[in-house]
Design a protein around this motif. Structure first.
Motif, mmCIF file in Angstrom:
data_model
loop_
_atom_site.group_PDB
_atom_site.id
_atom_site.type_symbol
_atom_site.label_atom_id
_atom_site.label_comp_id
_atom_site.label_asym_id
_atom_site.label_seq_id
_atom_site.Cartn_x
_atom_site.Cartn_y
_atom_site.Cartn_z
ATOM 1 N N GLU A 5 37.401 45.972 56.017
ATOM 2 C CA GLU A 5 36.524 45.734 54.870
ATOM 3 C C GLU A 5 35.456 46.818 54.790
ATOM 4 O OE1 GLU A 5 35.615 43.238 51.547
ATOM 5 O OE2 GLU A 5 37.294 43.308 52.926
ATOM 6 N N SER A 8 37.009 50.016 53.477
ATOM 7 C CA SER A 8 37.304 50.002 52.047
ATOM 8 C C SER A 8 36.032 50.149 51.229
ATOM 9 C CB SER A 8 38.042 48.714 51.659
ATOM 10 O OG SER A 8 37.238 47.573 51.890
ATOM 11 N N TRP A 139 40.241 32.120 45.372
ATOM 12 C CA TRP A 139 41.408 32.175 46.247
ATOM 13 C C TRP A 139 42.253 33.407 45.962
ATOM 14 C CZ3 TRP A 139 40.901 29.658 50.405
ATOM 15 C CH2 TRP A 139 40.259 28.419 50.434
ATOM 16 N N GLU A 140 42.316 33.815 44.709
ATOM 17 C CA GLU A 140 43.043 35.032 44.367
ATOM 18 C C GLU A 140 42.358 36.249 44.988
ATOM 19 O OE1 GLU A 140 43.364 35.256 40.158
ATOM 20 O OE2 GLU A 140 44.736 33.546 39.999
ATOM 21 N N ALA A 141 41.028 36.274 44.933
ATOM 22 C CA ALA A 141 40.281 37.387 45.521
ATOM 23 C C ALA A 141 40.467 37.428 47.031
ATOM 24 C CB ALA A 141 38.796 37.262 45.169
ATOM 25 N N SER A 143 43.013 36.450 48.692
ATOM 26 C CA SER A 143 44.371 36.835 49.053
ATOM 27 C C SER A 143 44.651 38.284 48.682
ATOM 28 C CB SER A 143 45.390 35.931 48.339
ATOM 29 O OG SER A 143 45.329 36.116 46.935
ATOM 30 N N GLY A 144 43.645 38.942 48.080
ATOM 31 C CA GLY A 144 43.824 40.326 47.662
ATOM 32 C C GLY A 144 42.751 41.238 48.216
ATOM 33 N N SER A 145 41.995 41.860 47.314
ATOM 34 C CA SER A 145 41.061 42.916 47.705
ATOM 35 C C SER A 145 39.885 42.428 48.544
ATOM 36 C CB SER A 145 40.528 43.625 46.454
ATOM 37 O OG SER A 145 39.892 42.699 45.586
ATOM 38 N N TRP A 146 39.620 41.123 48.524
ATOM 39 C CA TRP A 146 38.481 40.611 49.294
ATOM 40 C C TRP A 146 38.915 39.708 50.442
ATOM 41 C CZ3 TRP A 146 34.009 42.934 48.998
ATOM 42 C CH2 TRP A 146 33.741 43.701 47.858
ATOM 43 N N ALA A 147 40.098 39.953 50.976
ATOM 44 C CA ALA A 147 40.592 39.166 52.112
ATOM 45 C C ALA A 147 39.654 39.266 53.307
ATOM 46 C CB ALA A 147 41.992 39.642 52.504
ATOM 47 N N ALA A 225 34.920 35.656 43.984
ATOM 48 C CA ALA A 225 35.455 36.482 42.899
ATOM 49 C C ALA A 225 34.385 37.290 42.192
ATOM 50 C CB ALA A 225 36.200 35.601 41.897
ATOM 51 N N GLN A 228 34.206 41.062 42.441
ATOM 52 C CA GLN A 228 35.030 41.987 41.675
ATOM 53 C C GLN A 228 34.162 42.894 40.810
ATOM 54 O OE1 GLN A 228 37.904 42.003 42.720
ATOM 55 N NE2 GLN A 228 39.019 40.060 42.659
#
Length: 245
Positions: A5, A8, A139-141, A143-147, A225, A228
């Motif tokens: 993290e 990135s 949850w989408e965040a 599982s993606g760029s903010w795991a 989220a 983002q």
């Protein structure tokens, strides 16, 4: 943050022509705990780091529990901070029940912290995360760029200790030790309208204390989220920063 993290975020800053400096608060990720620390104390730690690195001018951002400390830095050294951004940031505690309105688990750790250290530590022994406090966008965040946010939270309690989280909560429900009206820089306040951990009325409370703040309430977002928006903010800052620090 996890090493991935951090990498990135450094890459994101570097891509915008900026240098990223991350400071870990006491009690987190190997940083020694400091009982009784305040928001002002932690902001002062950042100032010491900037002094040692020879950095004179910065922009600063803080997410969730990092938000008060970003504001604290801008209040303590207003001549050195060009812009500050907060994401899902709690407002200073006003000692009213309304401050907790809308928080998951009836205010959870923050409400118990308002009763003192013993109450907050007692709460921690049985505290459990409510998955319903995250939105679908969260949850989408995660599982993606903010795991890395989820990994960081798990690492913080992996050894059976949540000292950083406990001390943060305790610091947020007492005077921060800074005067927010000393902030002279631009302030961007990002908050999800559906945030159940730090509800959106906290953005309105911050706006009342920071009349010049640009408050951006985001629909279809959430506590995680909302991050983002960070890349957009970084690139916007880079366009008007006079120098790279």
């Amino acid at each position: 943050m996890t090493s991935l993290e951090i990498f990135s975020r450094h890459a994101l800053a570097a891509g915008a022509g900026l240098r990223l400096v991350s400071v870990t608060r006491p009690g987190f990720a190997g940083s020694p705990r400091r009982l009784g620390r305040t928001v002002s104390d932690t902001a002062a730690d950042v100032i010491e780091v900037l002094e040692r690195l020879g950095i004179d001018r910065v922009v600063t951002a803080g997410y969730s529990g990092g938000g008060p400390h970003a504001l604290g830095l801008a209040a303590l050294v207003p001549d050195r901070v060009s812009h500050v951004a907060t994401f899902a940031c709690p407002a200073p505690y006003d000692r009213t029940p309304d401050w907790f309105t809308g928080m998951a688990n009836n205010g959870g750790g923050l409400r118990s912290a308002a009763e003192g250290r013993s109450a907050r530590e007692r709460y921690q022994r049985t505290a459990e995360f409510d998955p319903g406090s995250f939105t679908e966008a969260d949850w989408e965040a995660l599982s993606g760029s903010w795991a890395g946010i989820g990994e960081d939270a798990q690492a913080a309690t992996a050894a059976g200790s949540a000292s950083g989280e406990i001390d943060d909560d305790l610091a947020f429900v007492v005077p921060w030790g800074v005067d927010l009206d000393q902030i002279t820089s631009r302030v961007s306040v990002f908050h999800a309208a559906s945030d159940c951990l730090i509800p959106a009325h906290h953005a309105e409370r911050l706006a009342a204390l920071l009349p010049a703040a640009d408050v951006r309430k985001l629909e279809a977002s959430g506590h995680v989220a909302v991050l983002q928006q960070l890349p957009h903010w970084i690139h916007a800052v880079a366009r008007w920063m006079p120098t790279v620090t």
